[in-house]
Motif scaffolding. Sequence first.
Motif, PDB file in Angstrom:
ATOM      1  N   ARG A  67      -0.932  -3.876  12.377  1.00 22.63           N
ATOM      2  CA  ARG A  67       0.317  -4.116  11.644  1.00 22.63           C
ATOM      3  C   ARG A  67       0.840  -2.816  11.028  1.00 22.63           C
ATOM      4  O   ARG A  67       2.043  -2.538  11.060  1.00 22.63           O
ATOM      5  CB  ARG A  67       0.091  -5.148  10.536  1.00 22.63           C
ATOM      6  CG  ARG A  67      -0.212  -6.552  11.028  1.00 22.63           C
ATOM      7  CD  ARG A  67      -0.222  -7.547   9.876  1.00 22.63           C
ATOM      8  NE  ARG A  67      -0.763  -8.826  10.327  1.00 22.63           N
ATOM      9  CZ  ARG A  67      -2.017  -9.219  10.123  1.00 22.63           C
ATOM     10  NH1 ARG A  67      -2.857  -8.438   9.466  1.00 22.63           N
ATOM     11  NH2 ARG A  67      -2.430 -10.385  10.572  1.00 22.63           N
ATOM     12  N   GLU A 109       2.206  -0.489  13.783  1.00 26.08           N
ATOM     13  CA  GLU A 109       3.460  -1.007  14.328  1.00 26.08           C
ATOM     14  C   GLU A 109       4.610  -0.804  13.344  1.00 26.08           C
ATOM     15  O   GLU A 109       5.739  -0.508  13.742  1.00 26.08           O
ATOM     16  CB  GLU A 109       3.307  -2.495  14.650  1.00 26.08           C
ATOM     17  CG  GLU A 109       4.557  -3.120  15.267  1.00 26.08           C
ATOM     18  CD  GLU A 109       4.383  -4.590  15.578  1.00 26.08           C
ATOM     19  OE1 GLU A 109       5.344  -5.212  16.042  1.00 26.08           O
ATOM     20  OE2 GLU A 109       3.264  -5.116  15.332  1.00 26.08           O
ATOM     21  N   ARG A 110       4.332  -0.946  12.063  1.00 26.87           N
ATOM     22  CA  ARG A 110       5.386  -0.855  11.051  1.00 26.87           C
ATOM     23  C   ARG A 110       5.752   0.591  10.715  1.00 26.87           C
ATOM     24  O   ARG A 110       6.919   0.947  10.610  1.00 26.87           O
ATOM     25  CB  ARG A 110       4.926  -1.572   9.782  1.00 26.87           C
ATOM     26  CG  ARG A 110       5.951  -1.567   8.654  1.00 26.87           C
ATOM     27  CD  ARG A 110       5.429  -2.288   7.416  1.00 26.87           C
ATOM     28  NE  ARG A 110       4.244  -1.655   6.875  1.00 26.87           N
ATOM     29  CZ  ARG A 110       3.061  -2.260   6.766  1.00 26.87           C
ATOM     30  NH1 ARG A 110       2.899  -3.497   7.197  1.00 26.87           N
ATOM     31  NH2 ARG A 110       2.022  -1.619   6.257  1.00 26.87           N
ATOM     32  N   GLN A 111       4.718   1.459  10.563  1.00 25.77           N
ATOM     33  CA  GLN A 111       4.991   2.796  10.040  1.00 25.77           C
ATOM     34  C   GLN A 111       4.344   3.918  10.831  1.00 25.77           C
ATOM     35  O   GLN A 111       4.524   5.094  10.523  1.00 25.77           O
ATOM     36  CB  GLN A 111       4.519   2.876   8.578  1.00 25.77           C
ATOM     37  CG  GLN A 111       3.004   2.751   8.434  1.00 25.77           C
ATOM     38  CD  GLN A 111       2.563   1.892   7.278  1.00 25.77           C
ATOM     39  OE1 GLN A 111       3.356   1.152   6.703  1.00 25.77           O
ATOM     40  NE2 GLN A 111       1.298   1.997   6.904  1.00 25.77           N
ATOM     41  N   ASN A 124      -2.167   2.911   5.919  1.00 27.80           N
ATOM     42  CA  ASN A 124      -1.532   2.951   4.602  1.00 27.80           C
ATOM     43  C   ASN A 124      -1.990   4.120   3.752  1.00 27.80           C
ATOM     44  O   ASN A 124      -1.224   4.615   2.922  1.00 27.80           O
ATOM     45  CB  ASN A 124      -1.808   1.634   3.858  1.00 27.80           C
ATOM     46  CG  ASN A 124      -1.089   0.460   4.488  1.00 27.80           C
ATOM     47  OD1 ASN A 124      -0.066   0.621   5.130  1.00 27.80           O
ATOM     48  ND2 ASN A 124      -1.645  -0.738   4.313  1.00 27.80           N
ATOM     49  N   HIS A 168       7.871   1.043   2.552  1.00 23.76           N
ATOM     50  CA  HIS A 168       6.998   0.024   3.134  1.00 23.76           C
ATOM     51  C   HIS A 168       6.186  -0.738   2.086  1.00 23.76           C
ATOM     52  O   HIS A 168       5.585  -1.761   2.415  1.00 23.76           O
ATOM     53  CB  HIS A 168       6.053   0.675   4.152  1.00 23.76           C
ATOM     54  CG  HIS A 168       6.762   1.303   5.304  1.00 23.76           C
ATOM     55  ND1 HIS A 168       7.546   0.575   6.175  1.00 23.76           N
ATOM     56  CD2 HIS A 168       6.825   2.600   5.735  1.00 23.76           C
ATOM     57  CE1 HIS A 168       8.050   1.394   7.094  1.00 23.76           C
ATOM     58  NE2 HIS A 168       7.633   2.616   6.842  1.00 23.76           N
ATOM     59  N   ARG A 191      -0.597  -2.542  -0.587  1.00 25.88           N
ATOM     60  CA  ARG A 191       0.010  -2.721   0.730  1.00 25.88           C
ATOM     61  C   ARG A 191      -1.049  -3.149   1.754  1.00 25.88           C
ATOM     62  O   ARG A 191      -0.780  -3.985   2.624  1.00 25.88           O
ATOM     63  CB  ARG A 191       0.662  -1.406   1.142  1.00 25.88           C
ATOM     64  CG  ARG A 191       1.308  -1.349   2.532  1.00 25.88           C
ATOM     65  CD  ARG A 191       2.521  -2.233   2.647  1.00 25.88           C
ATOM     66  NE  ARG A 191       2.166  -3.542   3.201  1.00 25.88           N
ATOM     67  CZ  ARG A 191       3.025  -4.524   3.413  1.00 25.88           C
ATOM     68  NH1 ARG A 191       4.303  -4.361   3.105  1.00 25.88           N
ATOM     69  NH2 ARG A 191       2.636  -5.672   3.914  1.00 25.88           N
ATOM     70  N   ASP A 247      -1.380  -6.528   3.993  1.00 26.09           N
ATOM     71  CA  ASP A 247      -1.531  -6.504   5.454  1.00 26.09           C
ATOM     72  C   ASP A 247      -2.701  -7.356   5.908  1.00 26.09           C
ATOM     73  O   ASP A 247      -2.642  -8.001   6.962  1.00 26.09           O
ATOM     74  CB  ASP A 247      -1.707  -5.057   5.934  1.00 26.09           C
ATOM     75  CG  ASP A 247      -0.397  -4.287   5.922  1.00 26.09           C
ATOM     76  OD1 ASP A 247       0.646  -4.894   6.187  1.00 26.09           O
ATOM     77  OD2 ASP A 247      -0.420  -3.071   5.649  1.00 26.09           O
ATOM     78  N   GLU A 297       4.443  -9.617   4.744  1.00 20.49           N
ATOM     79  CA  GLU A 297       5.370  -8.503   4.925  1.00 20.49           C
ATOM     80  C   GLU A 297       5.690  -7.837   3.592  1.00 20.49           C
ATOM     81  O   GLU A 297       6.019  -6.651   3.553  1.00 20.49           O
ATOM     82  CB  GLU A 297       6.664  -8.996   5.586  1.00 20.49           C
ATOM     83  CG  GLU A 297       6.510  -9.338   7.052  1.00 20.49           C
ATOM     84  CD  GLU A 297       6.099  -8.136   7.881  1.00 20.49           C
ATOM     85  OE1 GLU A 297       6.608  -7.034   7.622  1.00 20.49           O
ATOM     86  OE2 GLU A 297       5.258  -8.302   8.774  1.00 20.49           O
TER      87      GLU A 297
END
Length: 498
Positions: free
Chosen positions: A417, A420-422, A426, A437, A470, A474, A479
């Motif tokens: 995740r 894919e997002r960033q 994290n 994010h 964050r 996840d 989200e």
Amino acid sequence: MLAKATSVTLVGVDAVLVTVEVDVAAGLPAFTVVGLPDQAVSEARERVRAAIRNAHLPFPAARITVNLAPADLRKEGPLFDLPIALCLLAAQGLFAPEALADLLIAGELALDGELRAVPGAINLALKAAETGRTALVPHANAPEACAVEGVTVLAPASLRAALEHLSGRQTLAPARPAAPADPAESFACLSDVKGQAQGRRALEIALAGGHNLLLVGPPGSGKTLLARRAPGLLPPLTAGEALEVTRIHSAAGQLGGRGLLRQAPYRAPHHTVSDAGLIGGGSLPRPGEVSLAHHGVLFLDEFPEFSRKALEALRQPLEDGVVSISRARASVIYPARFQLIAAMNPCPCGHLGDPSRACVCSPAERARYLARLSGPVLDRIDLVVSVPRLTVDELTRAPEGESSAHVRERVAAARARMVERQGTRNAALLGSALRCHARLEGAAEGFARSAASRLGLSGRGFDRLLRVARTVADLEGSERVRETHLAEATAYRTRLFE
């Protein structure tokens, strides 16, 4: 007669081209190596002479001069044995010198003419792919050299085999990549850890997001037991990460004949390790434990027992993910994007807060013990977890926890995740990307401000709190970062022994 070949020397983890020139001229017999060689390179004279003779090949009674260019670049290690020997044979007319033109050669010679593995073969193969050459390396280095796509690898087992190929009498078949190792290595399972729900949860969060973790508890509470389960919870490395990790281990001479390393490294140096051993260095810089743990875990047991200088040296790589080493002879930069897991006792005797045994340390002794860890070092740790010692009754009654396989699936899903997002985990989120994010809304923003004020967090500490929150979100598949995620992250940011 003059013959030339191309080899490499390592500067950090990068291969730099070196031209090996061998001149055989009339005169009193002599064997001279020039071009800023170290002791191992200078001793190649004796290895080459003995290997050629024991392979029943001619050795000239002439004046031999070996030049390693560029002359102002320090050359080190035994990897020039093979190119020197082949140039010497070509200069005597045993094969055409032009046969060496498109090769990138490295290898150590045994006295009987056999070839031994050398460090950095995968870095040589990368340079060969970059320059459009064929890599000629010892047979023992074939697995790592073949890990590089788009390069032809020739891997003779001896000097005579290399000569037979270059003379056209017996062609060597290109080496083939080894079959990938079974990823299901025998790691210790997390289900072996009884109880310690908070410690298990903190380990999962830390590994999912790449956060630094400190385990605090009395002797025998299970701190090391937890940390040693980390390798079994980590998903396999991506192709790019595997190549980076393999390059570092190859340059350090710790690959041991293996091919591409697909499992994240786990390093656990003893607390008596030197500063150079931990961070890297030496008169000719070598990778340290922080670089060998790149894209993996560095476990420091008995955290306060490491030298103060070594712990302070961790501050830059923990923040920047690289180690810059400058010496009189060389300046190199090693990657060091590792995840720190540390363990320590709460006091010198180890029993502060232990209900079964009283602490015998004075307040001054406890203060001196904690003072070994500076504020800037602790500020770079995302999660601080208490690991209490359980009684025998609690251990026997504790149900069996989840297996490493189940936790690893959640860790892998959370990492997917993030990527894919960033595009990164994290722990590497910075500045505007973190604000984007890990955006807080409504009650979550007020809770975060209150927690930061109550805990006295620095700007760096507040950012780390957001990153952990964050990651908690996840793992839950959320989200948005909610107040509950921040509350759990805050529970791991409490001040040490407050």
